[in-house]
Design a protein around this motif. Sequence first.
Motif, PDB file in Angstrom:
ATOM      1  N   MET A   1       0.847  -1.182   0.000  1.00 18.16           N
ATOM      2  CA  MET A   1       0.000   0.000   0.000  1.00 18.16           C
ATOM      3  C   MET A   1       0.884   1.234   0.000  1.00 18.16           C
ATOM      4  O   MET A   1       1.811   1.351   0.774  1.00 18.16           O
ATOM      5  N   GLU A   2       0.599   2.136  -0.865  1.00 22.97           N
ATOM      6  CA  GLU A   2       1.307   3.416  -0.898  1.00 22.97           C
ATOM      7  C   GLU A   2       0.416   4.480  -0.289  1.00 22.97           C
ATOM      8  O   GLU A   2      -0.789   4.485  -0.487  1.00 22.97           O
ATOM      9  N   THR A   3       1.019   5.359   0.466  1.00 29.38           N
ATOM     10  CA  THR A   3       0.281   6.442   1.089  1.00 29.38           C
ATOM     11  C   THR A   3       0.971   7.746   0.743  1.00 29.38           C
ATOM     12  O   THR A   3       2.161   7.759   0.447  1.00 29.38           O
ATOM     13  N   GLY A   4       0.235   8.842   0.764  1.00 25.11           N
ATOM     14  CA  GLY A   4       0.820  10.127   0.414  1.00 25.11           C
ATOM     15  C   GLY A   4       1.120  10.972   1.626  1.00 25.11           C
ATOM     16  O   GLY A   4       0.358  10.996   2.569  1.00 25.11           O
ATOM     17  N   ARG A   5       2.223  11.655   1.614  1.00 25.41           N
ATOM     18  CA  ARG A   5       2.554  12.616   2.667  1.00 25.41           C
ATOM     19  C   ARG A   5       2.011  13.975   2.255  1.00 25.41           C
ATOM     20  O   ARG A   5       1.572  14.175   1.135  1.00 25.41           O
ATOM     21  N   GLU A   6       2.080  14.931   3.175  1.00 23.90           N
ATOM     22  CA  GLU A   6       1.641  16.292   2.868  1.00 23.90           C
ATOM     23  C   GLU A   6       2.416  16.854   1.687  1.00 23.90           C
ATOM     24  O   GLU A   6       1.911  17.658   0.931  1.00 23.90           O
ATOM     25  N   THR A   7       3.638  16.417   1.528  1.00 25.64           N
ATOM     26  CA  THR A   7       4.474  16.925   0.447  1.00 25.64           C
ATOM     27  C   THR A   7       4.117  16.306  -0.896  1.00 25.64           C
ATOM     28  O   THR A   7       4.626  16.727  -1.916  1.00 25.64           O
ATOM     29  N   GLY A   8       3.257  15.273  -0.875  1.00 25.18           N
ATOM     30  CA  GLY A   8       2.884  14.612  -2.107  1.00 25.18           C
ATOM     31  C   GLY A   8       3.751  13.412  -2.419  1.00 25.18           C
ATOM     32  O   GLY A   8       3.503  12.697  -3.370  1.00 25.18           O
ATOM     33  N   ASN A   9       4.795  13.172  -1.629  1.00 26.65           N
ATOM     34  CA  ASN A   9       5.648  12.015  -1.849  1.00 26.65           C
ATOM     35  C   ASN A   9       4.954  10.775  -1.319  1.00 26.65           C
ATOM     36  O   ASN A   9       4.443  10.765  -0.211  1.00 26.65           O
ATOM     37  N   ILE A  11       4.783   7.146   0.294  1.00 27.76           N
ATOM     38  CA  ILE A  11       5.586   6.293   1.162  1.00 27.76           C
ATOM     39  C   ILE A  11       4.834   4.991   1.363  1.00 27.76           C
ATOM     40  O   ILE A  11       3.609   4.934   1.221  1.00 27.76           O
ATOM     41  N   SER A  12       5.553   3.959   1.684  1.00 27.01           N
ATOM     42  CA  SER A  12       4.924   2.653   1.850  1.00 27.01           C
ATOM     43  C   SER A  12       4.442   2.466   3.284  1.00 27.01           C
ATOM     44  O   SER A  12       4.904   3.133   4.208  1.00 27.01           O
ATOM     45  N   ILE A  13       3.550   1.520   3.456  1.00 24.19           N
ATOM     46  CA  ILE A  13       3.065   1.185   4.787  1.00 24.19           C
ATOM     47  C   ILE A  13       4.218   0.678   5.641  1.00 24.19           C
ATOM     48  O   ILE A  13       4.250   0.896   6.850  1.00 24.19           O
ATOM     49  N   GLU A  14       5.198   0.031   5.030  1.00 22.48           N
ATOM     50  CA  GLU A  14       6.368  -0.445   5.765  1.00 22.48           C
ATOM     51  C   GLU A  14       7.158   0.723   6.362  1.00 22.48           C
ATOM     52  O   GLU A  14       7.665   0.629   7.480  1.00 22.48           O
ATOM     53  N   GLU A  15       7.251   1.825   5.629  1.00 23.33           N
ATOM     54  CA  GLU A  15       7.937   3.005   6.150  1.00 23.33           C
ATOM     55  C   GLU A  15       7.174   3.610   7.330  1.00 23.33           C
ATOM     56  O   GLU A  15       7.784   4.059   8.307  1.00 23.33           O
ATOM     57  N   VAL A  16       5.855   3.605   7.249  1.00 26.54           N
ATOM     58  CA  VAL A  16       5.037   4.099   8.356  1.00 26.54           C
ATOM     59  C   VAL A  16       5.254   3.205   9.575  1.00 26.54           C
ATOM     60  O   VAL A  16       5.455   3.693  10.692  1.00 26.54           O
ATOM     61  N   ARG A  17       5.237   1.895   9.366  1.00 25.47           N
ATOM     62  CA  ARG A  17       5.466   0.958  10.473  1.00 25.47           C
ATOM     63  C   ARG A  17       6.837   1.183  11.109  1.00 25.47           C
ATOM     64  O   ARG A  17       6.980   1.080  12.326  1.00 25.47           O
ATOM     65  N   LYS A  18       7.828   1.481  10.306  1.00 24.69           N
ATOM     66  CA  LYS A  18       9.184   1.724  10.806  1.00 24.69           C
ATOM     67  C   LYS A  18       9.202   2.939  11.743  1.00 24.69           C
ATOM     68  O   LYS A  18       9.850   2.907  12.790  1.00 24.69           O
ATOM     69  N   VAL A  19       8.488   3.990  11.376  1.00 20.05           N
ATOM     70  CA  VAL A  19       8.421   5.188  12.220  1.00 20.05           C
ATOM     71  C   VAL A  19       7.824   4.850  13.582  1.00 20.05           C
ATOM     72  O   VAL A  19       8.317   5.312  14.620  1.00 20.05           O
ATOM     73  N   PHE A  20       6.787   4.028  13.621  1.00 20.40           N
ATOM     74  CA  PHE A  20       6.057   3.766  14.855  1.00 20.40           C
ATOM     75  C   PHE A  20       6.528   2.526  15.610  1.00 20.40           C
ATOM     76  O   PHE A  20       5.984   2.216  16.668  1.00 20.40           O
ATOM     77  N   GLU A  21       7.561   1.858  15.125  1.00 25.08           N
ATOM     78  CA  GLU A  21       8.063   0.696  15.864  1.00 25.08           C
ATOM     79  C   GLU A  21       8.654   1.094  17.217  1.00 25.08           C
ATOM     80  O   GLU A  21       8.783   0.263  18.114  1.00 25.08           O
ATOM     81  N   LYS A  22       8.961   2.368  17.394  1.00 19.28           N
ATOM     82  CA  LYS A  22       9.481   2.853  18.678  1.00 19.28           C
ATOM     83  C   LYS A  22       8.370   3.037  19.710  1.00 19.28           C
ATOM     84  O   LYS A  22       8.650   3.306  20.867  1.00 19.28           O
ATOM     85  N   ASP A  23       7.115   2.899  19.311  1.00 19.23           N
ATOM     86  CA  ASP A  23       5.994   2.908  20.259  1.00 19.23           C
ATOM     87  C   ASP A  23       5.924   1.493  20.852  1.00 19.23           C
ATOM     88  O   ASP A  23       5.051   0.695  20.536  1.00 19.23           O
TER      89      ASP A  23
END
Length: 139
Positions: A1-9, A11-23
């Motif tokens: 799944m691809e998702t869009g950032r505010e900048t229009g770039n 990012i993948s769901i895997e990248e989102v998961r990577k950000v929140f793995e510290k939770d």
Amino acid sequence: METGRETGNAISIEEVRKVFEKDRFATGNGIAIDEVGDGYAKCSLTIEEKHRNSMGAVMGGVSFTMADFAFAVAANWQKLGVVSLNCNIAYLGLAKGERLIAEAVRVREGHSTCYYRVDVQDELGNPVAAVTITGFRIT
């Protein structure tokens, strides 16, 4: 799944998961990020014995943690900086299935505050909890 950032770039769901793995409290208890979108997140959890109370039901804190995490993902996956200001939870029923699902939806976003509704249910559609969260942007 691809998702869009505010900048229009995209990012993948895997990248989102990577950000929140510290939770670690949420992820260490088995909560996974399934979907994200603009002001939206869907998270899930496979119910294990460690999630149950002495009566055999899923502990209320599990639903609260899921709702809080789904809110955090929905409000922050594009840009970190939103924290919970106030949360209200209503426990609606017992989970009868083997998985819990929390869906966070942004209802309103202002300059520094936001308001989300999070519904927690089992995979059979049984409502478990209804949560409202007011968030505050600290950055």
